[in-house]
Design a protein around this motif. Structure first.
Motif, short mmCIF file in Angstrom:
data_model
loop_
_atom_site.label_atom_id
_atom_site.label_comp_id
_atom_site.label_asym_id
_atom_site.label_seq_id
_atom_site.Cartn_x
_atom_site.Cartn_y
_atom_site.Cartn_z
N LEU A 46 32.44 29.99 30.80
CA LEU A 46 32.22 29.39 32.11
C LEU A 46 30.96 30.02 32.69
O LEU A 46 30.91 31.22 32.90
N ASN A 47 29.94 29.21 32.90
CA ASN A 47 28.69 29.66 33.52
C ASN A 47 28.84 29.38 35.01
O ASN A 47 28.61 28.25 35.46
N VAL A 48 29.25 30.39 35.76
CA VAL A 48 29.57 30.19 37.18
C VAL A 48 28.37 29.66 37.95
O VAL A 48 28.51 28.73 38.75
N GLY A 49 27.19 30.24 37.71
CA GLY A 49 26.01 29.79 38.44
C GLY A 49 25.74 28.31 38.26
O GLY A 49 25.54 27.57 39.23
N ALA A 50 25.76 27.85 37.02
CA ALA A 50 25.48 26.44 36.74
C ALA A 50 26.66 25.54 37.09
O ALA A 50 26.49 24.53 37.79
N ASP A 51 27.86 25.90 36.62
CA ASP A 51 29.00 25.01 36.78
C ASP A 51 29.51 24.94 38.23
O ASP A 51 29.70 23.86 38.77
N LEU A 52 29.73 26.10 38.84
CA LEU A 52 30.17 26.09 40.24
C LEU A 52 29.05 25.60 41.14
O LEU A 52 29.28 24.85 42.09
N SER A 69 36.43 28.85 46.05
CA SER A 69 37.43 29.54 45.23
C SER A 69 38.34 28.56 44.51
O SER A 69 38.70 28.78 43.35
N GLY A 70 38.72 27.47 45.14
CA GLY A 70 39.53 26.45 44.49
C GLY A 70 38.80 25.79 43.34
O GLY A 70 39.38 25.55 42.27
N LEU A 71 37.53 25.49 43.56
CA LEU A 71 36.72 24.88 42.50
C LEU A 71 36.56 25.85 41.33
O LEU A 71 36.60 25.43 40.16
N LEU A 72 36.40 27.13 41.62
CA LEU A 72 36.28 28.12 40.55
C LEU A 72 37.57 28.16 39.72
O LEU A 72 37.51 28.21 38.49
N ARG A 73 38.72 28.11 40.37
CA ARG A 73 39.99 28.10 39.62
C ARG A 73 40.10 26.86 38.73
O ARG A 73 40.56 26.95 37.59
N GLU A 74 39.67 25.71 39.24
CA GLU A 74 39.70 24.48 38.44
C GLU A 74 38.78 24.61 37.23
O GLU A 74 39.15 24.23 36.11
N ALA A 76 37.87 27.38 35.81
CA ALA A 76 38.48 28.36 34.91
C ALA A 76 39.54 27.70 34.04
O ALA A 76 39.62 27.95 32.83
N ASP A 77 40.35 26.85 34.64
CA ASP A 77 41.38 26.14 33.87
C ASP A 77 40.74 25.28 32.78
O ASP A 77 41.25 25.22 31.66
N ARG A 111 45.29 36.91 36.25
CA ARG A 111 46.76 36.98 36.36
C ARG A 111 47.44 36.04 35.39
O ARG A 111 48.57 36.29 34.97
N VAL A 112 46.77 34.94 35.04
CA VAL A 112 47.40 33.94 34.17
C VAL A 112 46.73 33.82 32.80
O VAL A 112 47.15 33.00 31.99
N ARG A 113 45.70 34.63 32.56
CA ARG A 113 44.98 34.56 31.29
C ARG A 113 44.19 35.85 31.11
O ARG A 113 43.96 36.57 32.07
N ARG A 114 43.76 36.11 29.89
CA ARG A 114 42.84 37.22 29.65
C ARG A 114 41.45 36.75 30.03
O ARG A 114 41.05 35.63 29.70
N VAL A 115 40.71 37.59 30.75
CA VAL A 115 39.37 37.22 31.22
C VAL A 115 38.38 38.28 30.78
O VAL A 115 38.61 39.48 30.97
#
Length: 160
Positions: A46-52, A69-74, A76-77, A111-115
Motif C-alpha cells: 500500500l503506497n499511502v502517499g499515492a493511494d490515499l 482514517s476510514g479510507l486508509l482502513r479500506e 489496507a483491506d 490489530r487484525v493483520r501483520r503489518v
C-alpha cells in the motif's frame, strides 16, 4: 536481510505487537526491502502517499480530515494479502491538516493483520521521530507496541 525480516514477520503471531517498522534514514533501502518482501510474499504494498492521496484529492480540507482514517482502513483491506499488509510512503499521514496520529493508525491496522511499514524518520534511545523539532509535522513517540527493524548496512537490526 530479507530472511531475517521474514523470520520477524513469522514471529509476529506470537507477539502482542503485530507491527514491524522498517526504520533507517532516507535512501537507506527501506522501499527496496519492502519490494523484495512483497515479491516473496506475493503481496502488493500500500503506497499511502499515492493511494490515499488519490482518494482524498477531490475532498475539501474538512472532508479530508473526517475521511482519511476510514479510507486508509479500506485501502489496507484491499492491499492485505493473507494476513500481511505492507505499507510504504506514509508521509501523508503526518500532514497536520488531516489530524491523524500515524503510529496509532498503523497499530490499529495491525490489530487484525501483520503489518510491515516503512518509517520515514529515525529511531534512537527508545523513541521514534519524524521530522526535526520545530517542524510543523514533527512527531516523537516512545517505541511501545511495535517491533523496530533497522535496515543497517550490516544486515542486522531487529529491536523491540
Amino acid at each position: 536481510m530479507i530472511e531475517e525480516l521474514e523470520h520477524a514477520i513469522d514471529e509476529l503471531g506470537a507477539l502482542h505487537s503485530r507491527l514491524i517498522l522498517l526504520v533507517d534514514p532516507p535512501q537507506s533501502g527501506k522501499t527496496s526491502i519492502l519490494r523484495s518482501l512483497s515479491e516473496r510474499k506475493t503481496a502488493t504494498p500500500l503506497n499511502v502517499g499515492a493511494d490515499l492521496g488519490r482518494c482524498i484529492a477531490g475532498l475539501s480540507h474538512s472532508q479530508r480530515a473526517l475521511s482519511a482514517s476510514g479510507l486508509l482502513r479500506e485501502l489496507a483491506d484491499q492491499h492485505t494479502s493473507g494476513e500481511l499488509l505492507l505499507v510504504d510512503n506514509i508521509e501523508l499521514l503526518f500532514d497536520r491538516s488531516l489530524k491523524l496520529d500515524p503510529l496509532t493508525l498503523l497499530k490499529q491496522l495491525s490489530r487484525v493483520r501483520r503489518v510491515v511499514a516503512t518509517w520515514p524518520g529515525e529511531q534512537s534511545g527508545g523513541r521514534l521521530k519524524y521530522a526535526e523539532m520545530g517542524h510543523p509535522e514533527y512527531q516523537d513517540y516512545v517505541v511501545d507496541g511495535v517491533t523496530v527493524f533497522q535496515i543497517q548496512r550490516t544486515g542486522k537490526g531487529k529491536e523491540q
